[in-house]
Each structure stands twice: as structure tokens, then as C-alpha cells.
Design a protein around this motif. Structure first.
Motif, PDB file in Angstrom:
ATOM      1  N   GLU A 225      29.468 -55.359  31.498  1.00 57.97           N
ATOM      2  CA  GLU A 225      28.611 -54.167  31.557  1.00 57.97           C
ATOM      3  C   GLU A 225      28.303 -53.775  32.996  1.00 57.97           C
ATOM      4  OE1 GLU A 225      26.042 -54.694  27.429  1.00 57.97           O
ATOM      5  OE2 GLU A 225      25.381 -55.697  29.251  1.00 57.97           O
ATOM      6  N   ARG A 226      27.954 -54.749  33.817  1.00 55.91           N
ATOM      7  CA  ARG A 226      27.626 -54.457  35.220  1.00 55.91           C
ATOM      8  C   ARG A 226      28.800 -53.813  35.943  1.00 55.91           C
ATOM      9  NH1 ARG A 226      24.829 -60.291  36.602  1.00 55.91           N
ATOM     10  NH2 ARG A 226      22.700 -59.789  35.910  1.00 55.91           N
TER      11      ARG A 226
ATOM     12  N   MET B 124      31.473 -52.302  34.631  1.00 52.14           N
ATOM     13  CA  MET B 124      31.745 -50.981  34.074  1.00 52.14           C
ATOM     14  C   MET B 124      30.773 -49.949  34.638  1.00 52.14           C
ATOM     15  SD  MET B 124      34.124 -50.974  31.385  1.00 52.14           S
ATOM     16  CE  MET B 124      33.495 -49.976  30.053  1.00 52.14           C
ATOM     17  N   GLN B 125      29.514 -50.308  34.712  1.00 48.67           N
ATOM     18  CA  GLN B 125      28.499 -49.380  35.205  1.00 48.67           C
ATOM     19  C   GLN B 125      28.737 -49.028  36.667  1.00 48.67           C
ATOM     20  OE1 GLN B 125      24.301 -50.714  35.346  1.00 48.67           O
ATOM     21  NE2 GLN B 125      23.825 -48.836  34.247  1.00 48.67           N
ATOM     22  N   ARG B 126      29.093 -50.013  37.474  1.00 45.82           N
ATOM     23  CA  ARG B 126      29.369 -49.737  38.884  1.00 45.82           C
ATOM     24  C   ARG B 126      30.529 -48.763  39.051  1.00 45.82           C
ATOM     25  NH1 ARG B 126      28.250 -55.594  40.095  1.00 45.82           N
ATOM     26  NH2 ARG B 126      30.500 -56.014  40.038  1.00 45.82           N
ATOM     27  N   LEU B 127      31.466 -48.810  38.113  1.00 49.48           N
ATOM     28  CA  LEU B 127      32.633 -47.935  38.180  1.00 49.48           C
ATOM     29  C   LEU B 127      32.392 -46.570  37.541  1.00 49.48           C
ATOM     30  CD1 LEU B 127      35.370 -50.570  37.272  1.00 49.48           C
ATOM     31  CD2 LEU B 127      35.059 -49.488  39.507  1.00 49.48           C
ATOM     32  N   GLY B 128      31.239 -46.394  36.902  1.00 48.30           N
ATOM     33  CA  GLY B 128      30.976 -45.145  36.217  1.00 48.30           C
ATOM     34  C   GLY B 128      31.664 -45.032  34.874  1.00 48.30           C
ATOM     35  N   LEU B 129      31.986 -46.174  34.263  1.00 48.14           N
ATOM     36  CA  LEU B 129      32.643 -46.206  32.962  1.00 48.14           C
ATOM     37  C   LEU B 129      31.624 -46.488  31.871  1.00 48.14           C
ATOM     38  CD1 LEU B 129      35.775 -48.330  33.917  1.00 48.14           C
ATOM     39  CD2 LEU B 129      35.708 -45.859  33.543  1.00 48.14           C
TER      40      LEU B 129
ATOM     41  N   GLU C  18      35.655 -56.174  40.406  1.00 51.09           N
ATOM     42  CA  GLU C  18      36.492 -55.153  39.795  1.00 51.09           C
ATOM     43  C   GLU C  18      37.283 -54.382  40.850  1.00 51.09           C
ATOM     44  OE1 GLU C  18      32.462 -53.234  40.647  1.00 51.09           O
ATOM     45  OE2 GLU C  18      33.250 -55.205  40.096  1.00 51.09           O
ATOM     46  N   THR C  19      38.419 -53.836  40.454  1.00 47.83           N
ATOM     47  CA  THR C  19      39.126 -52.895  41.320  1.00 47.83           C
ATOM     48  C   THR C  19      38.479 -51.514  41.151  1.00 47.83           C
ATOM     49  OG1 THR C  19      40.746 -52.135  39.677  1.00 47.83           O
ATOM     50  CG2 THR C  19      41.294 -54.126  40.941  1.00 47.83           C
TER      51      THR C  19
ATOM     52  N   ALA D  28      32.209 -33.838  29.448  1.00 49.89           N
ATOM     53  CA  ALA D  28      31.091 -32.969  29.787  1.00 49.89           C
ATOM     54  C   ALA D  28      29.922 -33.198  28.843  1.00 49.89           C
ATOM     55  CB  ALA D  28      31.543 -31.509  29.710  1.00 49.89           C
ATOM     56  N   GLY D  29      28.743 -33.330  29.419  1.00 48.17           N
ATOM     57  CA  GLY D  29      27.535 -33.498  28.628  1.00 48.17           C
ATOM     58  C   GLY D  29      27.194 -34.928  28.290  1.00 48.17           C
ATOM     59  N   GLU D  30      28.114 -35.885  28.501  1.00 48.34           N
ATOM     60  CA  GLU D  30      27.828 -37.282  28.165  1.00 48.34           C
ATOM     61  C   GLU D  30      27.160 -37.977  29.327  1.00 48.34           C
ATOM     62  OE1 GLU D  30      30.112 -41.468  27.099  1.00 48.34           O
ATOM     63  OE2 GLU D  30      31.054 -39.553  26.607  1.00 48.34           O
ATOM     64  N   GLN D  31      26.119 -38.724  29.053  1.00 46.80           N
ATOM     65  CA  GLN D  31      25.421 -39.497  30.068  1.00 46.80           C
ATOM     66  C   GLN D  31      25.982 -40.911  30.085  1.00 46.80           C
ATOM     67  OE1 GLN D  31      23.082 -38.092  32.190  1.00 46.80           O
ATOM     68  NE2 GLN D  31      23.834 -36.240  31.175  1.00 46.80           N
ATOM     69  N   LEU D  32      26.140 -41.474  31.258  1.00 47.18           N
ATOM     70  CA  LEU D  32      26.669 -42.831  31.374  1.00 47.18           C
ATOM     71  C   LEU D  32      25.666 -43.841  30.864  1.00 47.18           C
ATOM     72  CD1 LEU D  32      28.346 -42.751  34.871  1.00 47.18           C
ATOM     73  CD2 LEU D  32      29.460 -42.773  32.644  1.00 47.18           C
ATOM     74  N   SER D  33      26.032 -44.768  30.077  1.00 52.13           N
ATOM     75  CA  SER D  33      25.170 -45.861  29.654  1.00 52.13           C
ATOM     76  C   SER D  33      25.461 -47.130  30.421  1.00 52.13           C
ATOM     77  CB  SER D  33      25.380 -46.152  28.172  1.00 52.13           C
ATOM     78  OG  SER D  33      26.713 -46.258  27.785  1.00 52.13           O
TER      79      SER D  33
END
Length: 279
Positions: free
Chosen positions: A38-39, A41-46, A247-248, A272-277
Motif C-alpha cells: 500500500e505504501r 503504491m501510494q507513493r507512486l500514485g497508484l 519501488e521503481t 478522471a474524477g477518481e481520488q487516489l486511495s
């Protein structure tokens, strides 16, 4: 059109590879913890909300230890062969467990995932090619020797995670016991820099934009050495080392030459319109 790919971790301490198209994504293996996945993925904006399935290459702990928690938390189906499931001893209660068969594509939204057998010291090991938008991404790690299955699929890929586990000289001079050296270098162990480079030079398609050097040994390889070997023969292919510590970047892989090598931004990979979790 393009596919977004990244290595979340690659090495004997954990392996996890992400391939997505902006709407859905899959993970090949999940060998780091749910929290660390999770960490990163979040750092990558995924977004984990776009991940729709986990595919399991084999039962070794560095490829599966994060799966039970991750699959339960995000209600992800786990695709795994019966022999691998039996040998893994994973507790997947409450998880949708689905079998796959070599050379039979599995459709995950508009992504197609095809497993195929490989040489490795596991019950039923498979590598994978993920296809979408006319683009193919290969995950070729934990391979003792590049068999015909691996060569055939490597020749089709626009980008590949390719095992470069060890340098022959470093392994021979290492403190590892003899039996472990023979296991690593045997036909059902891991692929060396030399073996991987020979595969790359002989069978790399002209349209391969990126190769990710993967599953590097902490003790028996050097990232700078491996990268320099490949860069001398890259012929336009970008060489990236998939780290065992982080991560790469997320890379945007296209079937067209005009945007090869561009790292994705958050707007590229979030509708578009989706917020990153989030060895």
C-alpha cells in the motif's frame, strides 16, 4: 494506448510486479506485506482499487507472503495452480481462489494474462505475459535456464522483467556453501547476468522499449555491474534495475515509439474524477 508497469519490489526479500491500463491492473506475486504494498503504491500514485487480481508464479515465500492479507482486505481473487496452492500452505480462507492452466489466457477486464511453465525448483512454476491495448509485458524471474517457453514469449514483449540474479564470479567466490551455489546456478535455480544477457541479445525484439533487471542477489550481484552489461547491448532499449529495497518509477509502455520511456504522472493513471486511495 499504453500499459503502466512498475516493480514494487524485486529480490529474495520479496517480489511484486504491477501491470495496469488505467482502469484495471493485476499483481504478479505479492511477496511484501500488505502495508508495504500500500505504501509503495501510494507513493507512486497508484490505486489499489484498480487492482483486480493476483497471479502467483510459485510457492516460495518471497513471492507469496503478502497474499493472504492483501487478498482479503481488497477482496482480490488469487490465480494459482493446484500444486502451487498445496505446496504454499497459505491460509486463503475467505479468498476467492481460482486455478489457471499454462497457455490458457485469463481475462481480467481488458487485460489478458497468460501463464506458461518454466524451469525452477518449485512444484509448478510459471512465468507470465500480460497483454492489453496491443502491448505485451513479460515477467520472467526465478528461472534456472531460458527454455523454449521463455524464449518464445520474450520475443513478443514490449517490456520485460528479466531475472539477472547473480554474477558467475561473485557467486563462485561467495561465502555460500557448495550445495547452495549449485542450486542457484543449476538448471532449476536462477538465471545469471550472462544467461540473461545472452537471451536479451539473441532474442530481444526491435520494439522492446524497456527491460527491468530483476531479482538481483544482495550478495552475488551488483546493480551497477548488471546495468552496465546490458546497456552496452541495449540498442535503444532502456535498462532499469528493479530494486530489492524500493519501488521503481511507473513506466508508460506503448506499442508506438513516440512515448517510450516516459514516466507516468498521477493524471495518466487515474481516471478522471477518481481520488487516489494506495537470492
Amino acid at each position: 494506448m499504453q500499459l503502466a508497469i512498475t516493480s514494487l519490489n524485486s529480490g529474495s526479500n520479496g517480489n511484486c510486479y504491477y501491470i495496469g491500463n488505467g482502469r484495471e491492473a493485476v499483481l504478479v506475486d505479492a511477496g511484501i506485506s500488505c502495508r508495504e504494498t500500500e505504501r509503495r503504491m501510494q507513493r507512486l500514485g497508484l490505486s489499489m482499487r484498480q487492482v483486480k487480481a493476483i497471479f502467483v508464479s510459485h510457492e516460495h515465500s518471497d513471492h507469496i507472503k503478502g497474499i493472504p492479507v492483501l487478498a482479503r482486505k481488497y477482496k482480490l481473487p488469487v490465480y494459482i495452480t493446484p500444486d502451487t496452492l498445496y505446496r504454499s500452505r497459505m491460509d486463503l480462507s475467505g479468498v476467492e481462489v481460482l486455478s489457471f492452466t499454462g497457455y490458457e489466457p485469463v481475462q481480467i477486464g481488458s487485460l489478458s494474462v497468460t501463464g506458461f511453465p518454466k524451469f525452477h525448483d518449485a512444484a509448478d512454476p510459471h512465468s507470465f505475459v500480460i497483454e492489453g491495448n496491443g502491448i505485451k509485458i513479460g515477467v520472467f524471474t526465478d528461472i534456472g535456464a531460458p527454455c523454449d517457453h521463455v524464449i518464445r514469449h520474450f520475443q513478443q514483449c514490449h517490456a520485460a522483467f528479466l531475472e539477472t540474479n547473480y554474477d558467475d564470479g561473485m557467486l563462485e567466490q561467495s561465502y555460500y556453501p557448495y550445495y547452495l551455489k549449485r542450486r542457484i546456478s543449476g538448471n532449476h535455480g536462477h538465471m545469471s547476468n550472462k544467461q540473461a544477457l545472452e537471451l536479451f541479445v539473441a532474442h530481444k525484439p526491435a520494439f522492446m522499449s524497456h527491460v527491468f533487471l530483476s531479482h538481483l542477489s544482495k550478495d552475488n550481484n551488483c546493480p551497477k555491474l548488471a546495468k552496465s552489461l546490458f546497456e552496452t547491448c541495449a540498442d535503444g532499449t532502456e535498462v532499469v534495475v528493479a530494486s530489492r529495497f524500493e519501488e521503481t518509477a511507473v513506466y508508460n509502455i506503448s506499442s508506438q515509439g513516440d512515448i517510450f520511456g516516459r514516466t507516468l504522472t498521477v493524471s495518466d493513471i487515474t481516471p478522471a474524477g477518481e481520488q487516489l486511495s494506495l537470492f
